[in-house]
Design a protein around this motif. Structure first.
Motif, PDB file in Angstrom:
ATOM      1  N   ILE A 232     104.882  26.216 -42.990  1.00  0.00           N
ATOM      2  CA  ILE A 232     104.169  27.489 -43.137  1.00  0.00           C
ATOM      3  C   ILE A 232     104.243  28.353 -41.890  1.00  0.00           C
ATOM      4  O   ILE A 232     104.503  27.882 -40.785  1.00  0.00           O
ATOM      5  N   GLY A 240     107.510  30.941 -40.047  1.00  0.00           N
ATOM      6  CA  GLY A 240     107.771  30.383 -41.365  1.00  0.00           C
ATOM      7  C   GLY A 240     109.216  29.926 -41.485  1.00  0.00           C
ATOM      8  O   GLY A 240     110.128  30.530 -40.917  1.00  0.00           O
ATOM      9  N   ASP A 292     106.951  30.936 -46.242  1.00  0.00           N
ATOM     10  CA  ASP A 292     106.618  29.512 -46.300  1.00  0.00           C
ATOM     11  C   ASP A 292     107.605  28.763 -47.184  1.00  0.00           C
ATOM     12  O   ASP A 292     108.237  29.351 -48.073  1.00  0.00           O
TER      13      ASP A 292
END
Length: 499
Positions: A232, A240, A292
């Protein structure tokens, strides 16, 4: 989310930081759609499982990985432990026989893994202080700071030569991984320049190219894995994995239409296998934000990899770069009061394996074999309870969790106009698999399928069974039974992976 060799107290600090980072995402995308059965041409694609971070070299640990259906194990090769504490005035860092090196720990792990029938992946992790070009702050003691690519290349060459099969009594290793989660400040610094611009993707591009050159020079048939990227983006702390990979590979565009930037990206990025560690803040269908890659986001990472392949950005052994999951897990309840209830964890393990296979993943490593030891004063949120085994007083006294059966014999069944089923036999063996459903008379066989040479079986059974969300199905192979898979779905909900 690797740990140090002996689970030091600092692991608790890393654990808390990880939880904060994942919690900071604050993004719950509820996905209630049922997983579809994989396409027909994928039926021969394997799903080879393994375990990472055993924290012990005892032979029993490796035998248990094999008994849990695992075919592989990821072994940490700590650069700072194998290399001298300080740079010798005179030495040859390319030579694995140089007296400055100590291969004792990794030799033992590789020998015991191979003796248990496992294929080891050596992950080079950490870095000696003399190979780092900046200083790590005390609050991020588990990180490395701007390692010198030339030093990493020398160590990669020495490691690949050591495990090339040319040293008597030392088994050959085919797979080498370059560092851990370089998109997370917990493990790699710096992530950003002072002005906020990205820097870690470009630093890591130099490192993976150097690592690749070192490995291939010593062992040309070895394969190199990209460091497993963390899942994430957290502003000011992590980048990310989609944004990191785009920058590293000189790509741009949307998640559905990635495309190359002008130029040749400095000649490209050298690795053979892309690795991701898609821990999730929900269930096996959970999707994160645009940059993500949680378990439900694998498709957009695959699109990016394919586009990078087409643009000749990746300089590796394959026309289509494989995608591996090198870490994934949830803490379970018990023992963690904040972990996933065992019933849900058992179901979600099978669904995560199916989700990964459906997205084209061919290797899936679980974190870890046994629950960690909880030290006095340590909370459950700081300890590790994601093992396939409950921790006993000794390794021999550990006991398998119910979810271990789902890892060994994953099976899912989704009702609809037909009952869609998928699974993989224990130890990935071919043969006949009976699909059974639960009735008032007990378990009744409704179809017999044939598992392919990779142990994968799938099908759609002409029955409306389960459309009322009642009942359960299971698979039977030889005398082994998969966990029963309920017809009542468990919708996605927010849940941090570490309890």
């Amino acid at each position: 989310m690797n740990r140090a060799p002996s689970e030091p107290a600092a692991a608790g600090v890393v654990r808390r930081a990880w939880s904060l980072l994942l919690g900071a995402s604050l993004c719950l995308a509820i996905v209630a759609t049922l997983l579809g059965v994989g396409k027909a041409e994928a039926a021969t694609r394997p799903l080879i499982t393994g375990v990472t971070n055993t924290y012990t070299n005892e032979p029993l640990a490796f035998r248990r990985i094999r008994a849990s259906g695992g075919r592989m194990v990821r072994v940490q090769l700590y650069w700072g432990a194998a290399a001298p504490r300080s740079r010798p005035a005179s030495w040859n860092p390319y030579n694995p026989s140089d007296p400055g090196y100590n291969w004792t720990e990794s030799d033992e792990a590789v020998r015991n893994a191979v003796a248990a029938g496992l294929t080891p992946v050596l992950q080079v992790d950490g870095a000696p202080s003399w190979a780092q070009r900046c200083t790590v702050p005390h609050s991020l003691a588990g990180a490395i700071c701007d390692p010198d690519p030339a030093d990493l290349r020398a160590f990669a060459h020495a490691a690949a030569a050591r495990y090339s099969g040319r040293f008597p009594g030392v088994p050959a290793v085919r797979y080498f991984q370059a560092l851990n989660e370089p998109n997370l400040s917990l493990f790699f610094l710096p992530q950003f320049e002072v002005n906020g611009n990205l820097v870690s993707p470009y630093l890591y591009r130099e490192l993976i190219n150097a690592f690749y050159a070192g490995v291939k020079a010593a062992s040309p048939n070895a394969l190199v894995l990209l460091a497993g990227l963390g899942p994430i983006a957290v502003p000011k702390y992590t980048i990310g994995p989609i944004q990191f990979a785009k920058a590293m590979l000189c790509m741009t565009g949307s998640k559905r239409r990635p495309r190359p930037l002008p130029g040749d990206c400095g000649g490209g990025v050298s690795f053979d296998i892309f690795a991701i560690q898609p821990y999730t803040t929900g269930g096996p269908s959970h999707e994160g934000r645009p940059n993500d890659v949680q378990i439900g986001d694998l498709w957009k990472l695959q699109r990016l990899i394919r586009a990078a392949d087409d643009a000749d950005r990746i300089k590796g052994a394959y026309r289509r770069t494989p995608l591996w999951i090198t870490e994934f897990s949830w803490d379970s309840k018990p023992p963690d009061p904040g972990g996933l209830p065992m019933r849900i964890a058992t179901r979600w393990v099978a669904e995560a394996l199916h989700r990964a296979w459906s997205a084209g993943v061919t290797r899936f490593f679980w974190y870890t074999l046994r629950d960690g030891a909880r030290h006095p004063g340590q909370s459950f949120s700081e300890a590790l309870e994601s093992g396939l085994y409950f921790r006993g007083a000794t390794l021999a006294e550990d006991r398998p969790k119910p979810l271990e059966r789902a890892f060994r014999f994953p099976f899912v069944a989704y009702p609809g106009r037909k009952l869609a089923v998928w699974g993989r036999t224990p130890n990935s063996r071919r043969g006949k698999v009976r699909i059974q459903v639960k009735s008032r008379r007990g378990w009744v066989t409704v179809r017999t399928l044939r598992a392919d040479r990779a142990g994968i079986f799938e099908g759609r059974i002409s029955t409306g069974y389960g459309r009322d969300h009642r009942g359960a199905a299971r698979a039977v192979f030889a005398k082994q039974r998969s966990p029963a898979f309920s017809m009542k779905p468990v919708p996605d909900f927010y849940h941090p992976p570490f309890g």
